[in-house]
Write a protein that holds these residues in place. Structure first.
Motif, mmCIF file in Angstrom:
data_model
loop_
_atom_site.group_PDB
_atom_site.id
_atom_site.type_symbol
_atom_site.label_atom_id
_atom_site.label_comp_id
_atom_site.label_asym_id
_atom_site.label_seq_id
_atom_site.Cartn_x
_atom_site.Cartn_y
_atom_site.Cartn_z
ATOM 1 N N SER A 177 0.827 -1.208 0.000
ATOM 2 C CA SER A 177 0.000 0.000 0.000
ATOM 3 C C SER A 177 0.860 1.256 0.000
ATOM 4 O O SER A 177 1.750 1.418 0.840
ATOM 5 N N GLY A 178 0.601 2.130 -0.944
ATOM 6 C CA GLY A 178 1.281 3.418 -0.973
ATOM 7 C C GLY A 178 2.710 3.365 -1.456
ATOM 8 O O GLY A 178 3.454 4.333 -1.346
ATOM 9 N N ARG A 179 3.132 2.216 -2.014
ATOM 10 C CA ARG A 179 4.537 2.073 -2.416
ATOM 11 C C ARG A 179 4.653 1.655 -3.879
ATOM 12 O O ARG A 179 5.681 1.144 -4.286
ATOM 13 N N CYS A 180 3.609 1.839 -4.674
ATOM 14 C CA CYS A 180 3.612 1.314 -6.035
ATOM 15 C C CYS A 180 3.941 2.403 -7.048
ATOM 16 O O CYS A 180 3.369 3.492 -7.008
ATOM 17 N N THR A 181 4.853 2.074 -7.943
ATOM 18 C CA THR A 181 5.159 3.010 -9.023
ATOM 19 C C THR A 181 4.963 2.350 -10.394
ATOM 20 O O THR A 181 5.437 2.865 -11.400
ATOM 21 N N LEU A 182 4.276 1.216 -10.408
ATOM 22 C CA LEU A 182 4.072 0.514 -11.679
ATOM 23 C C LEU A 182 3.356 1.394 -12.695
ATOM 24 O O LEU A 182 3.755 1.499 -13.854
ATOM 25 N N SER A 183 2.290 2.041 -12.240
ATOM 26 C CA SER A 183 1.517 2.908 -13.135
ATOM 27 C C SER A 183 2.376 4.063 -13.655
ATOM 28 O O SER A 183 2.275 4.455 -14.813
ATOM 29 N N ASN A 184 3.268 4.581 -12.788
ATOM 30 C CA ASN A 184 4.153 5.677 -13.214
ATOM 31 C C ASN A 184 5.005 5.238 -14.405
ATOM 32 O O ASN A 184 5.207 5.988 -15.354
ATOM 33 N N HIS A 185 5.508 3.986 -14.340
ATOM 34 C CA HIS A 185 6.375 3.500 -15.402
ATOM 35 C C HIS A 185 5.594 3.119 -16.655
ATOM 36 O O HIS A 185 6.019 3.408 -17.766
ATOM 37 N N MET A 186 4.453 2.463 -16.473
ATOM 38 C CA MET A 186 3.743 1.912 -17.621
ATOM 39 C C MET A 186 2.932 2.959 -18.370
ATOM 40 O O MET A 186 2.727 2.846 -19.573
ATOM 41 N N SER A 187 2.407 3.951 -17.654
ATOM 42 C CA SER A 187 1.522 4.902 -18.332
ATOM 43 C C SER A 187 1.802 6.356 -17.951
ATOM 44 O O SER A 187 1.003 7.230 -18.269
ATOM 45 N N HIS A 188 2.927 6.572 -17.253
ATOM 46 C CA HIS A 188 3.291 7.933 -16.831
ATOM 47 C C HIS A 188 2.177 8.575 -16.011
ATOM 48 O O HIS A 188 1.960 9.772 -16.092
ATOM 49 N N ARG A 189 1.461 7.733 -15.286
ATOM 50 C CA ARG A 189 0.436 8.270 -14.379
ATOM 51 C C ARG A 189 0.807 7.864 -12.961
ATOM 52 O O ARG A 189 0.969 6.682 -12.664
ATOM 53 N N ASP A 190 0.935 8.878 -12.096
ATOM 54 C CA ASP A 190 1.478 8.661 -10.758
ATOM 55 C C ASP A 190 0.404 8.100 -9.830
ATOM 56 O O ASP A 190 -0.563 8.780 -9.483
ATOM 57 N N ALA A 191 0.604 6.834 -9.412
ATOM 58 C CA ALA A 191 -0.379 6.176 -8.540
ATOM 59 C C ALA A 191 -0.496 6.883 -7.199
ATOM 60 O O ALA A 191 -1.532 6.805 -6.536
ATOM 61 N N ASN A 192 0.546 7.558 -6.792
ATOM 62 C CA ASN A 192 0.536 8.190 -5.472
ATOM 63 C C ASN A 192 0.165 9.666 -5.514
ATOM 64 O O ASN A 192 0.277 10.381 -4.523
ATOM 65 N N ARG A 193 -0.262 10.086 -6.710
ATOM 66 C CA ARG A 193 -0.753 11.458 -6.844
ATOM 67 C C ARG A 193 -2.091 11.449 -7.589
ATOM 68 O O ARG A 193 -2.445 12.405 -8.266
ATOM 69 N N GLY A 194 -2.801 10.353 -7.487
ATOM 70 C CA GLY A 194 -4.178 10.325 -7.985
ATOM 71 C C GLY A 194 -4.376 9.768 -9.370
ATOM 72 O O GLY A 194 -5.479 9.848 -9.905
ATOM 73 N N GLY A 195 -3.347 9.180 -9.965
ATOM 74 C CA GLY A 195 -3.506 8.814 -11.376
ATOM 75 C C GLY A 195 -3.354 7.340 -11.701
ATOM 76 O O GLY A 195 -3.143 6.992 -12.864
ATOM 77 N N CYS A 196 -3.459 6.442 -10.722
ATOM 78 C CA CYS A 196 -3.191 5.027 -10.981
ATOM 79 C C CYS A 196 -3.992 4.515 -12.180
ATOM 80 O O CYS A 196 -5.203 4.675 -12.250
ATOM 81 N N SER A 197 -3.285 3.886 -13.132
ATOM 82 C CA SER A 197 -3.966 3.330 -14.300
ATOM 83 C C SER A 197 -4.188 1.827 -14.138
ATOM 84 O O SER A 197 -4.471 1.140 -15.107
ATOM 85 N N GLN A 198 -4.033 1.311 -12.906
ATOM 86 C CA GLN A 198 -4.268 -0.101 -12.601
ATOM 87 C C GLN A 198 -3.416 -0.992 -13.507
ATOM 88 O O GLN A 198 -3.882 -2.024 -14.002
ATOM 89 N N SER A 199 -2.185 -0.596 -13.698
ATOM 90 C CA SER A 199 -1.305 -1.346 -14.608
ATOM 91 C C SER A 199 -1.088 -2.775 -14.133
ATOM 92 O O SER A 199 -0.808 -3.659 -14.942
ATOM 93 N N CYS A 200 -1.214 -3.012 -12.840
ATOM 94 C CA CYS A 200 -1.029 -4.382 -12.343
ATOM 95 C C CYS A 200 -2.080 -5.322 -12.912
ATOM 96 O O CYS A 200 -1.859 -6.523 -12.999
ATOM 97 N N ARG A 201 -3.218 -4.774 -13.303
ATOM 98 C CA ARG A 201 -4.315 -5.629 -13.782
ATOM 99 C C ARG A 201 -4.255 -5.833 -15.300
ATOM 100 O O ARG A 201 -5.107 -6.498 -15.870
ATOM 101 N N TRP A 202 -3.261 -5.239 -15.959
ATOM 102 C CA TRP A 202 -3.119 -5.466 -17.394
ATOM 103 C C TRP A 202 -2.611 -6.887 -17.631
ATOM 104 O O TRP A 202 -2.105 -7.546 -16.720
ATOM 105 N N LYS A 203 -2.686 -7.306 -18.887
ATOM 106 C CA LYS A 203 -2.181 -8.639 -19.231
ATOM 107 C C LYS A 203 -0.764 -8.506 -19.800
ATOM 108 O O LYS A 203 -0.496 -7.666 -20.642
#
Ligand code: SF4
Length: 412
Positions: A177-203
């Motif tokens: 919790s609160g330590r994920c940067t996957l979305s930042n890398h995959m879609s340039h959307r910062d999960a910790n600043r309101g922009g998580c693109s749920q990249s973990c749920r991609w295939k």
């Protein structure tokens, strides 16, 4: 003699004013919402100050509370204007603000004294010393990290009297919790600043690649494998309410500010029943199958107890083929009911038609099923279908229903 139990708060998500009112109508003691800044759900329907004021007035009428989430990580200049924001929340009558960044905590404490502060789960609080630290800083409550076990909650409670809030239902992150940067890398959307693109749920294609060997995809050809997803199953603690109450959790948090009023009403309704039943009579309490069945009607993924009883393996935690698929669809809400004519006025929220098997449900866990036998549009013309969103229809309903009751349709 039976000891008196402290009844924990049922805390529901509210992405919009309609969801706020629905959650409280269906039994939530408190709701959490987002403002137009500093929160983590940039795509949830965040509240204007006017909507917050209306929400607070509604909540007060029903002895409920409204918290505002402001738990983003702030970079330089992000926190500008935060003092005024917190002052406005305090003046509107917001009961607490949920914050994780120390900068926002300092600003809130200094510039909006009197507005209680809760530490967000984004801060990953996992031990009593951390809670004691934040209590000394003046915070009233800590939302525990979802990775804390039930045994750890018991130990933490024994060492501190700061309020504890714990997640009991809803989506989980595959990352800490609160330590994920996957979305930042995959879609340039910062999960910790309101922009998580749920990249973990991609295939993803998954490779087992010994050093120096060429990459070979395993998702096609003779050795084809299913694309790999890190999508975590959801949490449900409905079968463990006694543990949460006995271990002194003050607030039971339901995840999902982006979820529908169908979800919010159903989940709040179930946990309201469970908490009230347990605290009223712990000795004879048992988890009713109908509560579990009810939660499955709005489930999107498999359900688990997260980290509460064990560190989950990949088999426990990854979302594979659904074991159960919800067979219900939310189709409308009751606007009024005439007991003399047994006719209900319904606002359509999804397509339904004559012949459909439907279920009415309302606060206090009232349920009954019937078939749509006939219906009329607003002009009084008999119709076979209600295809248009928000259209008003009238239909015979065999049992009394109330304004605000909801209707689901079973799969055809
Ligand atoms: S990408 Fe997945 S694990 Fe990371 S923050 Fe988003 S939902 Fe959580």
């Amino acid at each position: 003699m039976t000891k008196a139990l402290k009844k924990p708060e049922v805390l529901a998500p509210a992405g919009t004013l309609e969801k706020l009112k629905t959650a409280i109508h269906y039994g939530a003691d408190a709701v959490y919402i987002g403002g137009n800044a500093y929160g983590l759900r940039s795509r949830a329907g965040n509240f204007t100050y006017e909507e917050m004021a209306e929400g607070v007035a509604f909540a007060r009428e029903h002895q409920a509370k409204v918290y505002v989430v402001a738990n983003m990580v702030t970079h330089e200049t992000d926190a500008e204007g935060a003092g005024v924001f917190f002052q406005k929340l305090r003046d509107i009558g917001i009961s607490a603000v949920i914050v994780s960044d120390p900068a926002l905590i300092e600003i809130c404490a200094a510039e909006a004294p009197g507005l209680p502060i809760h530490l967000s789960t984004q801060s990953s609080a996992t031990n009593a010393e951390t809670l004691a630290f934040w209590q000394e800083e003046g915070l009233e409550r800590v939302v525990l990290a979802r990775e804390v076990s039930m045994d750890e909650i018991r130990q933490i409670r024994a060492k501190t009297d700061i309020e504890i809030e714990a997640f009991i239902h809803g989506a989980m992150c595959i990352s800490y919790s609160g330590r994920c940067t996957l979305s930042n890398h995959m879609s340039h959307r910062d999960a910790n600043r309101g922009g998580c693109s749920q990249s973990c749920r991609w295939k993803y294609d998954l490779f087992d690649l010994p050093f120096g060997e060429e990459r070979q995809t395993l998702t096609s050809g003779d050795n084809a494998e299913e694309p790999f997803s890190m999508s975590a199953v959801d949490m449900s603690m409905i079968e463990h309410i006694p543990d949460l109450v006995e271990n002194g959790v003050d607030s039971l948090k339901i995840e999902g500010r982006m979820k529908s009023i169908h979800y919010v009403s159903t989940v709040a309704n179930v946990y309201r029943q469970a908490v009230d039943s347990y605290v009223a009579d712990p000795e004879h309490y048992y988890c009713r199958q109908e509560w579990i069945d009810e939660l499955w009607k709005v489930a999107q993924r498999e359900l688990s107890t997260g980290f509460y009883y064990d560190v989950p393996t990949e088999n426990d935690q990854l979302f594979g083929a659904r074991r159960k698929i919800p067979v219900y669809k939310f189709i409308g809400e009751v606007l009024s009911y005439d007991a003399d004519t047994q006719l209900a006025v319904i606002r359509q929220r999804n397509h339904f038609r004559v012949g459909d098997d439907i279920e009415f449900y309302g606060p206090g866990f009232t349920h009954f099923e019937q078939t749509v036998t006939e219906m009329w549009n607003e002009e009084g013309t008999a119709i076979e279908k209600a295809p248009n969103a928000m259209m008003i229809v009238k239909m015979p309903v065999a049992q009394p229903v109330k304004t605000g009751d909801m209707i689901r349709r079973k799969s055809r």
